[in-house]
Design an enzyme around this catalytic site. Structure first.
Site, PDB file in Angstrom:
ATOM      1  N   LYS A  75     -15.414   7.145  -8.855  1.00 42.72           N
ATOM      2  CA  LYS A  75     -14.234   6.651  -8.511  1.00 42.72           C
ATOM      3  C   LYS A  75     -14.760   5.246  -7.598  1.00 42.72           C
ATOM      4  O   LYS A  75     -15.356   5.559  -6.689  1.00 42.72           O
ATOM      5  CB  LYS A  75     -13.755   7.682  -7.431  1.00 42.72           C
ATOM      6  N   ASP A 132     -13.870   2.298  -5.574  1.00 43.81           N
ATOM      7  CA  ASP A 132     -12.608   1.921  -4.495  1.00 43.81           C
ATOM      8  C   ASP A 132     -12.904   0.639  -4.276  1.00 43.81           C
ATOM      9  O   ASP A 132     -13.852  -0.064  -4.326  1.00 43.81           O
ATOM     10  CB  ASP A 132     -12.801   3.035  -3.381  1.00 43.81           C
ATOM     11  N   ASP A 165      -2.096   5.853  -3.146  1.00 43.68           N
ATOM     12  CA  ASP A 165      -2.563   6.693  -2.185  1.00 43.68           C
ATOM     13  C   ASP A 165      -1.288   7.499  -1.654  1.00 43.68           C
ATOM     14  O   ASP A 165      -1.408   8.602  -1.082  1.00 43.68           O
ATOM     15  CB  ASP A 165      -3.179   5.930  -0.888  1.00 43.68           C
ATOM     16  N   TRP A 182       0.824  -1.138  -0.090  1.00 48.23           N
ATOM     17  CA  TRP A 182       0.055   0.122  -0.070  1.00 48.23           C
ATOM     18  C   TRP A 182       0.904   1.177   0.197  1.00 48.23           C
ATOM     19  O   TRP A 182       1.807   1.439   0.654  1.00 48.23           O
ATOM     20  CB  TRP A 182      -0.796  -0.022   1.240  1.00 48.23           C
ATOM     21  N   ARG A 235      -9.663  -3.062   7.500  1.00 49.74           N
ATOM     22  CA  ARG A 235     -10.288  -1.490   7.804  1.00 49.74           C
ATOM     23  C   ARG A 235     -11.622  -1.430   8.146  1.00 49.74           C
ATOM     24  O   ARG A 235     -12.537  -0.972   7.621  1.00 49.74           O
ATOM     25  CB  ARG A 235     -10.309  -1.095   6.128  1.00 49.74           C
TER      26      ARG A 235
HETATM   27  C1  DGJ Z   1      -8.739   4.615  -0.467  1.00 52.03           C
HETATM   28  C2  DGJ Z   1      -8.430   5.424  -1.761  1.00 52.03           C
HETATM   29  O1  DGJ Z   1      -7.203   5.335  -2.340  1.00 52.03           O
HETATM   30  C3  DGJ Z   1      -8.425   7.024  -1.309  1.00 52.03           C
HETATM   31  O2  DGJ Z   1      -8.232   7.885  -2.259  1.00 52.03           O
HETATM   32  C4  DGJ Z   1      -9.778   7.431  -0.529  1.00 52.03           C
HETATM   33  O3  DGJ Z   1     -10.662   7.383  -1.630  1.00 52.03           O
HETATM   34  C5  DGJ Z   1     -10.011   6.366   0.597  1.00 52.03           C
HETATM   35  N1  DGJ Z   1      -9.913   5.140   0.256  1.00 52.03           N
HETATM   36  C6  DGJ Z   1     -11.619   6.893   1.083  1.00 52.03           C
HETATM   37  O4  DGJ Z   1     -11.921   5.921   1.964  1.00 52.03           O
END
Ligand code: DGJ
Length: 732
Positions: free
Chosen positions: A477, A479, A549, A200, A444
């Site tokens: 987006k 995720d 991230d 990550w 998470r």
């Molecule tokens: C992980 C993503 O990569 C971030 O950009 C953001 O959207 C967060 N999750 C939100 O929980």
């Protein structure tokens, strides 16, 4: 004729502009691999197969007393388990005898124009004039299974795609225990293997190792392609570098558990295989049912790794990414995640959007926290209803207000997940992946929805499409913030549980497909805690992907450099964020943050309401520069110039327009050299006979001067400084 078959010699020859791939049906209907590499004019390559009498090799009994033929010593196209080849097999099917021994032999083939789609799976596509396809049927007489090997050559790319379909042509069930997509048997082991590893916030770091006897490779068992290893491998000559030498790339168009292995055997030959990870995989086929394996895209370059990457970039931009946004200018966006995290209301969001519109930013993206009781990462996933305590007046009003500013509106979803503390979980506790009677794992604070279930997908489609449709949202987006554990579906019988992971990803693809079919102009950006599922499968569904991230520009230099081994910059989400950086605490010049993010789908992710006037001017200038250079960056050819994994002080790359009339160069001084040498940067990819003008300094140079003597780099003081150069060819 890119694909030919010599009836007499039984040789298949597949040609691309600069490469040849050849195979031959030899004795017993065995499909032997002859050659893959630089283009050859000869067709008769059968001499490359030689019999070897090797102790401990197993040979078909019908060959006795001749011992020179063995499946184990022959380079094979698609090795099967249990008949004398002790190297890594591609296929094992368990029939009524329960053995898994599989013996497939050539039966027939077809050659046709164009390229087939792969049922339910992402894949590169091509029309009748762009590609030619060969299908070879191989049959296992005992189980009645027919394996169809599919090869496509492209008219304009040095790429060959492979996949296969396994069909049960018997009248009883069979179980596939292992079905890989491609095998490449190479005749030496004099190679290095390049893979992209990470974690990550540090995805796709370049790793190069010497091949050694035995098996080496990369895999994912996380239910996604993963941050940790990317479904890509390159086998390169020991001296291969960016511009010279041989490189064989294999990239899997798949977003779930994969394996990519290289095995060096006793004869010092190398077998490379790629496909669905066989761990906890099996698939039952009833009579007449078929299973389709995901596609592998193979690229060969004899001009180094850079040329291999550019082939992938062009192919993936033009023949993998699809839809309205494929080769369209993507909006520059502002995302509120790093600006607010969960702590926002409609007023805060609108303030950010207003500041963004004043700077020329074109789309506002509302990230996590707008739905259910989602005030932290502990709850709310699955409850895809707007939280009107936060977004007062409702979502439609906020979207309308943003539209009034002249901006598009984007929204965040994490469709595949469910929080224990959610109405959805309280109503449907059986909708998540879990094994009854066992404990379960959180990550998470969340669980994973069982995307192999149609009712789950239908619920998500209804929720997402209602919100997108009713509010007029232009971007999503998507995720995905955890790996899969306790992978098991309540709707599958015990003997089909090992189908769950593959069915899950088919469900993900199906939902994405339904969304973009319903909203053809919707821009989908993939994300998995950053770049945890950045793979070719996802790029088929979403033409851009959040790269990491980690938004620290200096970390991004390496992450984006590694990502560019396979994926084009037009697919790499890249944002300017605040300093000190939220992930590393490092402070990097705003100018450099912009220069790095521009080599991607450009955007911002910080609280714009807190900027100084000077910072605003810098951002306006960045947006202007990006606008001017957009087409060179997004549609040009990328050349890597200085590798940050090898150079302690700097990194550089450039883009050259297809007509070679424009170039955009980025140089980043990652670390100050206290007593710096006078550095020059040699450019690449230009037309040596053209005269180019540096549009900032007005100085002009011939292309060959820029590429052989180079440009002088400015002396810059401090870590994380950078500069860009823009060149235009002068009219002759
Ligand atoms: C992980 C993503 O990569 C971030 O950009 C953001 O959207 C967060 N999750 C939100 O929980």
């Amino acid at each position: 004729m890119p694909i030919s078959f010599d009836e007499h010699k039984k040789i298949f020859k597949l040609d691309t502009p600069n490469t040849t791939y050849a195979m031959q049906v030899i004795r017993h209907g065995c499909l032997a691999h002859l050659y893959y590499g630089k283009k050859l004019t000869d067709n008769d390559l059968g001499y490359l197969i030689r019999g070897i009498n090797l102790s401990f090799a197993a040979y078909p009994a019908e060959e006795a007393p001749d011992r020179s033929f063995s499946f184990g010593t022959t380079p094979l196209e698609y090795p099967a388990f249990g008949i004398g080849d002790f190297r890594t097999p591609c296929i094992s099917v368990e029939g009524a005898d329960g053995t898994g021994v599989t013996d497939i032999r050539y039966v027939s083939h077809r050659i046709y124009k164009g390229k087939p789609t792969l049922s339910g799976l992402p894949a590169t596509y091509a029309d009748e004039n762009e590609a030619q396809t060969l299908e070879i049927d191989m049959k296992d007489a005992l189980t009645g299974v027919v394996v169809t090997l599919i090869y496509t050559t492209f008219e304009n790319y040095d790429a060959i795609t492979r996949s296969c379909i396994v069909k049960n042509c018997s009248d009883s069930d069979v179980s596939i225990k292992r079905v890989l997509s491609a095998c490449l048997d190479l005749d030496t082991c004099d190679y290095d293997m390049i893979t992209l590893y990470g974690k990550w916030a540090l995805e796709r770091q370049i790793e190069r190792r010497r091949l050694a006897h035995g098996i080496q490779g990369v895999e994912s068992m996380r239910g996604s392609s993963s941050h940790q290893q990317n479904p890509f491998v390159a086998i390169v000559g020991k001296n291969t570098d960016e511009d010279n030498g041989e490189a064989y790339g294999m990239s899997l168009v798949y977003s779930s558990n994969f394996t990519a292995l290289a095995e060096v055997g006793e004869l010092n030959t190398t077998r490379v295989v790629m496909g669905i990870n066989p761990q906890n995989f099996s698939w039952t086929l009833s009579p007449n049912e078929s299973f389709t394996a995901p596609e592998v895209v193979m690229v060969y370059s004899d001009k180094g790794i850079g040329n291999m990457s550019r082939t992938y970039h062009r192919l993936y931009r033009n023949n993998l990414c699809r839809g309205y946004w494929k080769n369209r200018r993507r909006p520059i966006l502002i995302n509120n995640w790093e600006a607010t995290y969960f702590n926002f209301d409609e007023k805060k969001l609108l303030d950010i959007a207003k500041s963004a519109s004043e700077l020329g930013i074109e789309m506002f993206v509302m990230d996590d926290g707008w739905f259910g009781q989602r005030d932290s990462d502990k709850r709310g996933l699955g409850d895809w209803f707007v939280n009107e305590n936060k977004i007062k007046g409702g979502l439609k009003k906020l979207v309308d207000d943003v539209h009034t500013l002249g901006m598009k509106f984007g929204i965040w979803f994490e469709p595949e997940m469910i929080s224990e503390d959610s109405d959805l979980y309280r109503t449907h506790p059986d909708w998540c992946l879990h094994v009854p009677g066992r404990g379960y794992s959180l990550s998470r604070c969340q669980l994973v929805l069982d995307m192999s279930r149609q009712d789950v997908i239908d619920y998500l489609f209804e929720r997402m499409s209602s919100i997108i449709g009713e509010c007029g949202i232009e971007y999503v987006k998507w995720d995905m913030n955890r790996s899969l554990t306790e992978v098991s579906s309540r709707l599958l019988p015990p003997d089909r549980q090992c189908e769950t992971a593959h069915r899950y990803v088919l469900g993900v693809y199906q939902l994405m497909e339904r969304l973009v079919s319903k909203f053809p102009k919707l821009l989908l950006e993939g994300c998995s805690g950053g770049g945890g599922r950045f793979d070719a499968g996802m790029l088929y569904c979403s033409p851009q992907y959040w790269t990491s991230d980690d938004t620290d520009a200096l970390e991004r230099v390496r992450i984006q450099y590694g990502t560019s081994y396979v994926y084009p910059v037009s697919a790499m989400g890249a944002h300017v964020s605040v300093c000190p950086n939220e992930q590393t605490g490092r402070t990097v010049d705003l100018n450099t943050r912009g220069n790095v993010a521009m080599s991607g789908t450009f955007g911002y992710e910080l609280d714009l309401t807190k900027l100084t006037d000077e910072e605003k001017d810098t951002i306006r200038a960045q947006i202007k520069e990006f606008d001017e250079q957009y087409d060179v960056i997004s549609y040009g050819d990328q050349y890597r110039l200085i590798n940050p994994f090898e150079d302690n002080y700097s990194a550089a790359w450039m883009f050259v327009s297809e007509d070679k009339n424009r170039a955009f160069v980025t140089y980043v001084q990652t670390k100050t050299d206290p007593n710096p040498p006078m550095r020059r940067l040699k450019l690449k990819g230009l037309d040596p006979t053209k005269r180019y003008i540096d549009t900032q300094s007005g100085v002009s140079y011939m292309g060959d001067t820029l590429m052989n003597a180079g440009i002088n780099l400015p002396m810059m003081f401090g870590d994380g400084k950078s500069c860009t150069f823009k060149f235009k060819a002068q009219e002759k």
